[in-house]
Design a protein around this motif. Structure first.
Motif, PDB file in Angstrom:
ATOM      1  N   HIS A   1      -5.434  -3.321   7.725  1.00 14.01           N
ATOM      2  CA  HIS A   1      -4.272  -3.887   8.416  1.00 14.01           C
ATOM      3  C   HIS A   1      -2.985  -3.558   7.665  1.00 14.01           C
ATOM      4  CE1 HIS A   1      -6.772  -6.137  11.249  1.00 14.01           C
ATOM      5  NE2 HIS A   1      -7.562  -6.399  10.232  1.00 14.01           N
ATOM      6  N   VAL A   2      -3.064  -3.530   6.331  1.00 11.62           N
ATOM      7  CA  VAL A   2      -1.899  -3.143   5.530  1.00 11.62           C
ATOM      8  C   VAL A   2      -1.543  -1.686   5.795  1.00 11.62           C
ATOM      9  CG1 VAL A   2      -1.055  -2.784   3.178  1.00 11.62           C
ATOM     10  CG2 VAL A   2      -2.366  -4.846   3.727  1.00 11.62           C
ATOM     11  N   LEU A   3      -2.547  -0.817   5.783  1.00 13.52           N
ATOM     12  CA  LEU A   3      -2.302   0.618   5.894  1.00 13.52           C
ATOM     13  C   LEU A   3      -1.896   1.038   7.299  1.00 13.52           C
ATOM     14  CD1 LEU A   3      -5.274   1.844   3.691  1.00 13.52           C
ATOM     15  CD2 LEU A   3      -2.853   1.841   3.077  1.00 13.52           C
ATOM     16  N   ARG A   4      -2.419   0.361   8.307  1.00 13.27           N
ATOM     17  CA  ARG A   4      -2.095   0.721   9.692  1.00 13.27           C
ATOM     18  C   ARG A   4      -0.955  -0.115  10.263  1.00 13.27           C
ATOM     19  NH1 ARG A   4      -5.339   4.116  12.311  1.00 13.27           N
ATOM     20  NH2 ARG A   4      -4.516   3.351  14.289  1.00 13.27           N
ATOM     21  N   GLY A   5      -0.564  -1.153   9.538  1.00 10.65           N
ATOM     22  CA  GLY A   5       0.519  -2.002  10.027  1.00 10.65           C
ATOM     23  C   GLY A   5       0.121  -2.855  11.215  1.00 10.65           C
TER      24      GLY A   5
ATOM     25  N   ALA B   1     -11.608   7.031  -7.160  1.00 10.64           N
ATOM     26  CA  ALA B   1     -10.761   7.867  -6.297  1.00 10.64           C
ATOM     27  C   ALA B   1      -9.692   7.050  -5.594  1.00 10.64           C
ATOM     28  CB  ALA B   1     -11.614   8.618  -5.282  1.00 10.64           C
ATOM     29  N   ARG B   2      -9.968   5.770  -5.367  1.00 10.95           N
ATOM     30  CA  ARG B   2      -8.929   4.903  -4.797  1.00 10.95           C
ATOM     31  C   ARG B   2      -7.691   4.902  -5.693  1.00 10.95           C
ATOM     32  NH1 ARG B   2     -10.919   0.297  -2.033  1.00 10.95           N
ATOM     33  NH2 ARG B   2      -8.784  -0.505  -2.236  1.00 10.95           N
ATOM     34  N   TRP B   3      -7.906   4.853  -6.997  1.00 10.09           N
ATOM     35  CA  TRP B   3      -6.780   4.870  -7.934  1.00 10.09           C
ATOM     36  C   TRP B   3      -6.105   6.233  -7.972  1.00 10.09           C
ATOM     37  CZ3 TRP B   3      -4.386   0.807  -9.367  1.00 10.09           C
ATOM     38  CH2 TRP B   3      -5.051  -0.398  -9.546  1.00 10.09           C
ATOM     39  N   LEU B   4      -6.898   7.295  -7.866  1.00  9.62           N
ATOM     40  CA  LEU B   4      -6.300   8.628  -7.810  1.00  9.62           C
ATOM     41  C   LEU B   4      -5.392   8.756  -6.601  1.00  9.62           C
ATOM     42  CD1 LEU B   4      -9.345  10.873  -8.812  1.00  9.62           C
ATOM     43  CD2 LEU B   4      -7.295  10.402 -10.185  1.00  9.62           C
ATOM     44  N   ALA B   5      -5.817   8.194  -5.481  1.00  9.75           N
ATOM     45  CA  ALA B   5      -4.977   8.221  -4.281  1.00  9.75           C
ATOM     46  C   ALA B   5      -3.709   7.408  -4.497  1.00  9.75           C
ATOM     47  CB  ALA B   5      -5.767   7.682  -3.086  1.00  9.75           C
ATOM     48  N   PHE B   6      -3.856   6.241  -5.125  1.00 14.32           N
ATOM     49  CA  PHE B   6      -2.703   5.365  -5.349  1.00 14.32           C
ATOM     50  C   PHE B   6      -1.658   6.032  -6.221  1.00 14.32           C
ATOM     51  CE2 PHE B   6      -0.433   2.160  -7.783  1.00 14.32           C
ATOM     52  CZ  PHE B   6      -0.032   1.260  -6.795  1.00 14.32           C
ATOM     53  N   VAL B   7      -2.085   6.638  -7.345  1.00 15.65           N
ATOM     54  CA  VAL B   7      -1.099   7.228  -8.242  1.00 15.65           C
ATOM     55  C   VAL B   7      -0.508   8.504  -7.652  1.00 15.65           C
ATOM     56  CG1 VAL B   7      -2.164   6.185 -10.279  1.00 15.65           C
ATOM     57  CG2 VAL B   7      -2.806   8.521  -9.618  1.00 15.65           C
ATOM     58  N   ARG B   8      -1.308   9.237  -6.871  1.00 13.83           N
ATOM     59  CA  ARG B   8      -0.755  10.437  -6.226  1.00 13.83           C
ATOM     60  C   ARG B   8       0.330  10.048  -5.225  1.00 13.83           C
ATOM     61  NH1 ARG B   8      -4.380  15.429  -4.668  1.00 13.83           N
ATOM     62  NH2 ARG B   8      -3.979  15.695  -6.890  1.00 13.83           N
ATOM     63  N   ALA B   9       0.121   8.962  -4.508  1.00 16.10           N
ATOM     64  CA  ALA B   9       1.143   8.492  -3.571  1.00 16.10           C
ATOM     65  C   ALA B   9       2.432   8.118  -4.300  1.00 16.10           C
ATOM     66  CB  ALA B   9       0.621   7.301  -2.773  1.00 16.10           C
TER      67      ALA B   9
ATOM     68  N   LEU C   1      -7.320  -3.410  -6.115  1.00 18.28           N
ATOM     69  CA  LEU C   1      -5.899  -3.533  -6.445  1.00 18.28           C
ATOM     70  C   LEU C   1      -5.112  -2.287  -6.048  1.00 18.28           C
ATOM     71  CD1 LEU C   1      -7.261  -5.723  -8.346  1.00 18.28           C
ATOM     72  CD2 LEU C   1      -5.355  -5.316  -9.902  1.00 18.28           C
ATOM     73  N   ALA C   2      -5.813  -1.189  -5.754  1.00 17.98           N
ATOM     74  CA  ALA C   2      -5.137   0.085  -5.495  1.00 17.98           C
ATOM     75  C   ALA C   2      -4.658   0.159  -4.053  1.00 17.98           C
ATOM     76  CB  ALA C   2      -6.075   1.252  -5.808  1.00 17.98           C
ATOM     77  N   LEU C   3      -3.706  -0.716  -3.746  1.00 22.97           N
ATOM     78  CA  LEU C   3      -3.158  -0.792  -2.392  1.00 22.97           C
ATOM     79  C   LEU C   3      -1.636  -0.790  -2.433  1.00 22.97           C
ATOM     80  CD1 LEU C   3      -5.244  -3.506  -0.473  1.00 22.97           C
ATOM     81  CD2 LEU C   3      -5.185  -1.043  -0.043  1.00 22.97           C
ATOM     82  N   PRO C   4      -0.979  -0.171  -1.465  1.00 23.64           N
ATOM     83  CA  PRO C   4       0.483  -0.252  -1.387  1.00 23.64           C
ATOM     84  C   PRO C   4       0.923  -1.714  -1.300  1.00 23.64           C
ATOM     85  CG  PRO C   4      -0.371   1.390   0.140  1.00 23.64           C
ATOM     86  CD  PRO C   4      -1.557   0.665  -0.387  1.00 23.64           C
ATOM     87  N   GLY C   5       1.999  -2.019  -1.994  1.00 22.98           N
ATOM     88  CA  GLY C   5       2.519  -3.382  -1.978  1.00 22.98           C
ATOM     89  C   GLY C   5       2.063  -4.217  -3.150  1.00 22.98           C
ATOM     90  N   LEU C   6       1.078  -3.727  -3.900  1.00 23.24           N
ATOM     91  CA  LEU C   6       0.624  -4.406  -5.104  1.00 23.24           C
ATOM     92  C   LEU C   6       1.073  -3.604  -6.314  1.00 23.24           C
ATOM     93  CD1 LEU C   6      -3.063  -5.355  -4.121  1.00 23.24           C
ATOM     94  CD2 LEU C   6      -1.028  -6.811  -4.033  1.00 23.24           C
ATOM     95  N   ASP C   7       1.489  -4.300  -7.351  1.00 22.91           N
ATOM     96  CA  ASP C   7       1.910  -3.611  -8.565  1.00 22.91           C
ATOM     97  C   ASP C   7       1.812  -4.576  -9.729  1.00 22.91           C
ATOM     98  OD1 ASP C   7       2.709  -1.562 -10.154  1.00 22.91           O
ATOM     99  OD2 ASP C   7       4.702  -1.326  -9.276  1.00 22.91           O
ATOM    100  N   GLY C   8       1.573  -4.028 -10.912  1.00 16.81           N
ATOM    101  CA  GLY C   8       1.447  -4.842 -12.109  1.00 16.81           C
ATOM    102  C   GLY C   8       0.942  -4.005 -13.254  1.00 16.81           C
ATOM    103  N   PRO C   9       0.488  -4.637 -14.334  1.00 17.85           N
ATOM    104  CA  PRO C   9       0.062  -3.884 -15.517  1.00 17.85           C
ATOM    105  C   PRO C   9      -1.161  -3.008 -15.266  1.00 17.85           C
ATOM    106  CG  PRO C   9      -0.416  -6.238 -15.753  1.00 17.85           C
ATOM    107  CD  PRO C   9       0.475  -6.096 -14.578  1.00 17.85           C
TER     108      PRO C   9
END
Length: 253
Positions: A78-82, A203-211, A163-171
């Protein structure tokens, strides 16, 4: 999560797969898969083809273990598709916290911090849909501050993949950005060991950092395709690969 017997373990595993299947359906825009099994009172909402059974419609808590285990991953589509999150699904996600509090999930002193961060991710994501859930405040992420021993570090990051989702951030996210090469090494190591579940989660994290514009020496698209083909048929693993694709704009891969 502790299980009283084998049958309970199987039921909980099936619940995770059912909820993952419906999340995957939302992500892939598959008609009829947006209502989670067990969260609706109408048995006609249950899709046997996705692993459900019609008699579970009588049990509104049937899929709560799956919702609790998946956490923010079941919200990710739902986050990714809005798309809006159905009210009954949001309420069920919140109820899962009550039915399965942290002390019932079988965590040790060494792993409790992982659950705390995962719960933080779920709670933060639920706020995007207007629902507030009280969870413990996570620490400073010191457990993943560096990747000196990248083998163990990458496995920890796999456990933190929700945690590897747009809109989340932290250490945790900052550590991922600093150590993209270690994430790539960890993914390749998991692939060589045929541990496709761990590979998909790193790979979820690889996608997150590449974005975020971070580069690393690994081509993500064919890797995700390989995991889907050889990943053992786990719906949850397929969901991980599809989330990674959407985060990086590789939906057609």
């Amino acid at each position: 999560m502790p299980f009283a017997d084998t049958s309970s373990h199987e039921e909980y595993t099936a619940a995770v797969e059912r909820v993952a299947g419906r999340a995957l359906g939302v992500l892939m825009d598959t008609e009829g898969s947006v209502v989670p099994t067990g969260c609706a009172t109408d048995p006609s909402h249950i899709d046997p083809a996705a692993g459900g059974s019609r008699d579970r419609g009588a049990d509104p808590d049937a899929d709560l273990p799956g919702l609790r285990v998946l956490g923010s991953d079941m919200l990710a589509p739902h986050v990714l598709r809005g798309t809006p999150l159905p009210a009954d699904q949001a309420e069920a996600a919140a109820r899962a916290f009550t039915v399965f509090p942290p002390e019932t999930l079988g965590t040790s002193a060494d792993t409790a911090w992982i659950l705390t961060w995962r719960d933080w991710a779920t709670a933060r994501t639920l706020t995007r849909f207007g629902l507030s859930v009280d969870v413990p405040v996570p620490g400073d992420g010191a457990q993943v501050a560096d990747a000196t021993t990248w083998q163990a570090w990458s496995v920890r990051m796999a456990q933190l993949s929700p945690l590897a989702l747009p809109g989340l951030d932290g250490p945790i996210h900052a550590a991922a950005r600093r150590n993209a090469d270690s994430l790539a090494r960890g993914t390749v190591r998991a692939m060589l060991r045929r541990d496709y579940r761990t590979a998909a989660r790193i790979a979820r994290w690889l996608a997150f950092v590449r974005a975020d514009g971070v580069t690393y020496p690994l081509d993500l698209a064919p890797l995700l395709r390989h995991i889907r083909v050889f990943g053992g048929g786990s719906t949850r693993t397929v969901l991980d690969t599809r989330i990674a694709q959407h985060v990086t704009g590789l939906e057609g891969s």
